[in-house]
Design a protein around this motif. Structure first.
Motif, PDB file in Angstrom:
ATOM      1  N   LEU A 175     -13.239  65.932  35.013  1.00 30.66           N
ATOM      2  CA  LEU A 175     -12.483  66.563  33.932  1.00 30.66           C
ATOM      3  C   LEU A 175     -12.197  68.038  34.190  1.00 30.66           C
ATOM      4  CD1 LEU A 175     -14.417  65.013  30.884  1.00 30.66           C
ATOM      5  CD2 LEU A 175     -12.413  64.114  32.088  1.00 30.66           C
ATOM      6  N   ARG A 176     -12.325  68.481  35.454  1.00 33.54           N
ATOM      7  CA  ARG A 176     -12.183  69.901  35.768  1.00 33.54           C
ATOM      8  C   ARG A 176     -10.817  70.465  35.402  1.00 33.54           C
ATOM      9  NH1 ARG A 176     -14.762  67.811  40.330  1.00 33.54           N
ATOM     10  NH2 ARG A 176     -16.923  68.543  40.608  1.00 33.54           N
ATOM     11  N   THR A 177      -9.760  69.645  35.473  1.00 37.24           N
ATOM     12  CA  THR A 177      -8.412  70.182  35.282  1.00 37.24           C
ATOM     13  C   THR A 177      -7.733  69.688  34.018  1.00 37.24           C
ATOM     14  OG1 THR A 177      -7.452  68.363  36.593  1.00 37.24           O
ATOM     15  CG2 THR A 177      -8.102  70.367  37.776  1.00 37.24           C
ATOM     16  N   VAL A 178      -8.418  68.893  33.198  1.00 38.49           N
ATOM     17  CA  VAL A 178      -7.770  68.336  32.009  1.00 38.49           C
ATOM     18  C   VAL A 178      -7.921  69.282  30.823  1.00 38.49           C
ATOM     19  CG1 VAL A 178      -8.299  66.023  32.846  1.00 38.49           C
ATOM     20  CG2 VAL A 178      -9.800  67.087  31.145  1.00 38.49           C
ATOM     21  N   ARG A 179      -7.215  68.951  29.734  1.00 41.39           N
ATOM     22  CA  ARG A 179      -7.359  69.708  28.483  1.00 41.39           C
ATOM     23  C   ARG A 179      -8.570  69.138  27.738  1.00 41.39           C
ATOM     24  NH1 ARG A 179      -1.982  68.027  25.740  1.00 41.39           N
ATOM     25  NH2 ARG A 179      -2.819  66.082  26.569  1.00 41.39           N
ATOM     26  N   MET A 180      -9.661  69.919  27.680  1.00 34.76           N
ATOM     27  CA  MET A 180     -10.877  69.410  27.059  1.00 34.76           C
ATOM     28  C   MET A 180     -11.389  70.381  26.004  1.00 34.76           C
ATOM     29  SD  MET A 180     -14.411  67.921  28.736  1.00 34.76           S
ATOM     30  CE  MET A 180     -14.847  69.390  29.655  1.00 34.76           C
ATOM     31  N   ALA A 181     -11.670  69.859  24.808  1.00 37.15           N
ATOM     32  CA  ALA A 181     -12.252  70.650  23.730  1.00 37.15           C
ATOM     33  C   ALA A 181     -13.764  70.680  23.909  1.00 37.15           C
ATOM     34  CB  ALA A 181     -11.896  70.048  22.379  1.00 37.15           C
ATOM     35  N   VAL A 182     -14.352  71.884  23.942  1.00 37.19           N
ATOM     36  CA  VAL A 182     -15.803  71.996  24.147  1.00 37.19           C
ATOM     37  C   VAL A 182     -16.463  72.907  23.118  1.00 37.19           C
ATOM     38  CG1 VAL A 182     -15.691  71.510  26.615  1.00 37.19           C
ATOM     39  CG2 VAL A 182     -15.538  73.878  25.812  1.00 37.19           C
ATOM     40  N   GLY A 183     -15.802  73.180  21.987  1.00 37.46           N
ATOM     41  CA  GLY A 183     -16.403  74.008  20.954  1.00 37.46           C
ATOM     42  C   GLY A 183     -16.068  75.472  21.112  1.00 37.46           C
ATOM     43  N   GLY A 184     -16.316  76.217  20.037  1.00 39.73           N
ATOM     44  CA  GLY A 184     -16.002  77.636  20.013  1.00 39.73           C
ATOM     45  C   GLY A 184     -16.952  78.466  20.850  1.00 39.73           C
ATOM     46  N   ASP A 185     -16.559  79.714  21.096  1.00 42.58           N
ATOM     47  CA  ASP A 185     -17.405  80.633  21.859  1.00 42.58           C
ATOM     48  C   ASP A 185     -18.758  80.795  21.174  1.00 42.58           C
ATOM     49  OD1 ASP A 185     -15.433  81.043  23.718  1.00 42.58           O
ATOM     50  OD2 ASP A 185     -14.627  82.832  22.735  1.00 42.58           O
ATOM     51  N   GLY A 186     -19.824  80.669  21.951  1.00 44.74           N
ATOM     52  CA  GLY A 186     -21.157  80.825  21.395  1.00 44.74           C
ATOM     53  C   GLY A 186     -21.729  79.578  20.760  1.00 44.74           C
ATOM     54  N   SER A 187     -20.949  78.491  20.728  1.00 45.48           N
ATOM     55  CA  SER A 187     -21.472  77.258  20.136  1.00 45.48           C
ATOM     56  C   SER A 187     -22.438  76.576  21.105  1.00 45.48           C
ATOM     57  CB  SER A 187     -20.333  76.294  19.790  1.00 45.48           C
ATOM     58  OG  SER A 187     -19.744  75.767  20.972  1.00 45.48           O
ATOM     59  N   GLY A 188     -23.359  75.789  20.559  1.00 45.50           N
ATOM     60  CA  GLY A 188     -24.304  75.062  21.395  1.00 45.50           C
ATOM     61  C   GLY A 188     -23.608  74.070  22.308  1.00 45.50           C
ATOM     62  N   THR A 189     -22.541  73.429  21.818  1.00 43.95           N
ATOM     63  CA  THR A 189     -21.810  72.463  22.639  1.00 43.95           C
ATOM     64  C   THR A 189     -21.188  73.141  23.850  1.00 43.95           C
ATOM     65  OG1 THR A 189     -21.314  71.020  20.753  1.00 43.95           O
ATOM     66  CG2 THR A 189     -19.878  70.844  22.670  1.00 43.95           C
ATOM     67  N   SER A 215     -10.042  73.414  30.506  1.00 42.26           N
ATOM     68  CA  SER A 215     -11.157  72.494  30.308  1.00 42.26           C
ATOM     69  C   SER A 215     -12.217  73.060  29.364  1.00 42.26           C
ATOM     70  CB  SER A 215     -11.807  72.147  31.651  1.00 42.26           C
ATOM     71  OG  SER A 215     -10.909  71.421  32.466  1.00 42.26           O
ATOM     72  N   ARG A 216     -11.891  74.196  28.746  1.00 36.38           N
ATOM     73  CA  ARG A 216     -12.839  74.806  27.812  1.00 36.38           C
ATOM     74  C   ARG A 216     -12.107  75.296  26.564  1.00 36.38           C
ATOM     75  NH1 ARG A 216     -16.259  78.382  32.264  1.00 36.38           N
ATOM     76  NH2 ARG A 216     -17.176  76.613  33.387  1.00 36.38           N
ATOM     77  N   LEU A 217     -11.356  74.416  25.939  1.00 34.84           N
ATOM     78  CA  LEU A 217     -10.602  74.780  24.743  1.00 34.84           C
ATOM     79  C   LEU A 217     -11.560  74.904  23.553  1.00 34.84           C
ATOM     80  CD1 LEU A 217      -7.519  72.429  25.255  1.00 34.84           C
ATOM     81  CD2 LEU A 217      -7.728  74.861  25.830  1.00 34.84           C
ATOM     82  N   PRO A 218     -11.360  75.910  22.686  1.00 34.15           N
ATOM     83  CA  PRO A 218     -12.325  76.224  21.626  1.00 34.15           C
ATOM     84  C   PRO A 218     -12.162  75.403  20.356  1.00 34.15           C
ATOM     85  CG  PRO A 218     -10.595  77.864  21.622  1.00 34.15           C
ATOM     86  CD  PRO A 218     -10.288  76.939  22.774  1.00 34.15           C
ATOM     87  N   LEU A 219     -12.034  74.091  20.508  1.00 35.71           N
ATOM     88  CA  LEU A 219     -11.966  73.201  19.340  1.00 35.71           C
ATOM     89  C   LEU A 219     -13.301  72.489  19.186  1.00 35.71           C
ATOM     90  CD1 LEU A 219      -8.460  71.570  19.882  1.00 35.71           C
ATOM     91  CD2 LEU A 219      -9.051  73.260  18.143  1.00 35.71           C
ATOM     92  N   SER A 220     -13.701  72.244  17.940  1.00 33.29           N
ATOM     93  CA  SER A 220     -14.979  71.569  17.713  1.00 33.29           C
ATOM     94  C   SER A 220     -14.883  70.650  16.508  1.00 33.29           C
ATOM     95  CB  SER A 220     -16.095  72.600  17.485  1.00 33.29           C
ATOM     96  OG  SER A 220     -15.815  73.393  16.342  1.00 33.29           O
ATOM     97  N   GLY A 221     -15.886  69.777  16.355  1.00 34.26           N
ATOM     98  CA  GLY A 221     -16.001  68.938  15.170  1.00 34.26           C
ATOM     99  C   GLY A 221     -14.775  68.087  14.903  1.00 34.26           C
ATOM    100  N   ASN A 222     -14.422  67.983  13.629  1.00 32.69           N
ATOM    101  CA  ASN A 222     -13.293  67.154  13.225  1.00 32.69           C
ATOM    102  C   ASN A 222     -11.982  67.626  13.827  1.00 32.69           C
ATOM    103  OD1 ASN A 222     -14.325  65.046  11.417  1.00 32.69           O
ATOM    104  ND2 ASN A 222     -14.978  66.735  10.117  1.00 32.69           N
ATOM    105  N   ASP A 235      -7.043  65.954  26.225  1.00 30.65           N
ATOM    106  CA  ASP A 235      -7.348  64.755  27.003  1.00 30.65           C
ATOM    107  C   ASP A 235      -8.797  64.301  26.843  1.00 30.65           C
ATOM    108  OD1 ASP A 235      -4.734  64.757  28.345  1.00 30.65           O
ATOM    109  OD2 ASP A 235      -5.494  66.588  29.292  1.00 30.65           O
ATOM    110  N   ALA A 236      -9.655  65.244  26.454  1.00 31.22           N
ATOM    111  CA  ALA A 236     -11.082  64.935  26.312  1.00 31.22           C
ATOM    112  C   ALA A 236     -11.686  65.889  25.292  1.00 31.22           C
ATOM    113  CB  ALA A 236     -11.796  65.073  27.656  1.00 31.22           C
ATOM    114  N   ALA A 237     -12.810  65.484  24.741  1.00 31.03           N
ATOM    115  CA  ALA A 237     -13.510  66.340  23.781  1.00 31.03           C
ATOM    116  C   ALA A 237     -15.006  66.119  23.930  1.00 31.03           C
ATOM    117  CB  ALA A 237     -13.067  66.045  22.352  1.00 31.03           C
ATOM    118  N   ALA A 238     -15.757  67.214  23.926  1.00 27.97           N
ATOM    119  CA  ALA A 238     -17.212  67.146  24.061  1.00 27.97           C
ATOM    120  C   ALA A 238     -17.863  67.616  22.770  1.00 27.97           C
ATOM    121  CB  ALA A 238     -17.672  68.007  25.230  1.00 27.97           C
TER     122      ALA A 238
END
Length: 305
Positions: A131-145, A164-171, A183-186
């Motif tokens: 997933l190195r090059t995809v659009r991936m949500a991994v939570g906001g800055d400073g979040s545990g995720t 690969s480190r977009l600042p979207l989280s939760g819902n 493309d992915a969400a963690a």
């Protein structure tokens, strides 16, 4: 009056000792427990907030008001606890610092928070490293995720794009994934989180396996390897359709070390009532666990266990 003088002449040392004892007892006596505490509760819709509401109801039955403080997650919770803006909170394991260890105490580990990585069904990815090059949500800055995602990315090596480190989280992250905006969400979250349940039951996405979960758990002290069993989410629909290995930190209940012991006792009772019944990821009686923590355990909790 002369009788009193005669009594004091004979027994004045005992009177002084008794008076000093009373003063010492008053000095050492704990003050009355507070009637209101602040609980760093995460964001509405998340598992932390849902659990905090359960603590709120149980402590209200004992005459203690629990004020829920909305936060961005574990890092925010640690900050509020350290700054005395909250007395208790839920915190993801593996995030505490030396300052936290000096000021805070743990009641115990409460439940595993798997590192869920969901991807579009048509995305040709088998491991986190894909997933190195995809659009991936991994939570906001400073979040545990986000912190856990970056830490695990380093295990897989290579160069990771900023997308690969977009600042979207939760819902919001779940909505974006289902709408094909990412493309992915963690997520590092309890299985009870509403967005995790939505994604587990969606045909548009699939859950990424961590086949080397035991190796990752050996490399990271705060992680354990767990298995999402076949069919455990939905037996009839066979969700998931196979056992899925995952890695997971454990969420813990954290308090300020100066919290009144009577409140700690109520929190321990509530934690046992809430978390000892078992979940889809853990058998009954496994939690609370005094060993699955990364902060010093409180004296009250140590006595309880």
């Amino acid at each position: 009056m002369s009788g009193l003088r005669d009594f004091l002449k004979v027994y004045w040392p005992l009177v002084v000792i008794a008076f000093a004892g009373v003063l010492l007892a008053l000095v050492l006596m704990d003050p009355a427990p507070p009637k209101t505490i602040r609980f760093a509760a995460g964001s509405p819709g998340g598992a932390y907030h849902a659990f905090a509401e359960r603590y709120q109801r149980l402590l209200a039955e004992e005459g203690v008001e629990v004020v829920l403080v909305e936060t961005q997650g574990s890092i925010d919770n640690l900050r509020l606890l350290g700054d005395s803006e909250a007395e208790v909170g839920l915190v993801q394991g593996g995030l505490s610092t030396a300052r936290d260890e000096d000021m805070l105490r743990s009641i115990g580990g409460l439940f595993p928070e798997p590192f869920w990585v969901f991807v579009r069904t048509d995305l040709p990815a088998e491991t986190l490293g894909d997933l190195r090059t995809v659009r991936m949500a991994v939570g906001g800055d400073g979040s545990g995720t986000r912190m856990l995602a970056i830490e695990l990315e380093s295990d897989y090596g290579g160069k990771w794009n900023s997308t690969s480190r977009l600042p979207l989280s939760g819902n919001a992250a779940a909505d974006a994934l289902l709408a094909d905006e990412v493309d992915a969400a963690a997520f590092s979250a309890s299985i009870e989180a509403s967005y995790v349940d939505r994604l587990l039951n969606s045909s548009k996405v699939r859950l990424l396996r961590f086949d080397r979960a035991p190796a990752l758990a050996r490399r990271h002290e705060a992680l354990s390897d767990i298995v999402l069993l076949r069919g455990v989410v939905d037996i009839g629909q066979d969700v998931p359709a196979a056992d899925i290995p995952l890695v997971a930190p454990v969420a813990q209940l954290v308090v300020r070390k100066d919290l009144h012991p009577a409140i700690e006792a109520l929190l321990i009772d509530a934690a046992t009532a809430i978390h000892s019944q078992g979940t889809l990821l853990a058998p009954a009686g496994q939690y609370p666990d005094p060993d699955l923590i990364d902060l010093p355990i409180s004296d009250q909790a140590r006595r309880y266990y």
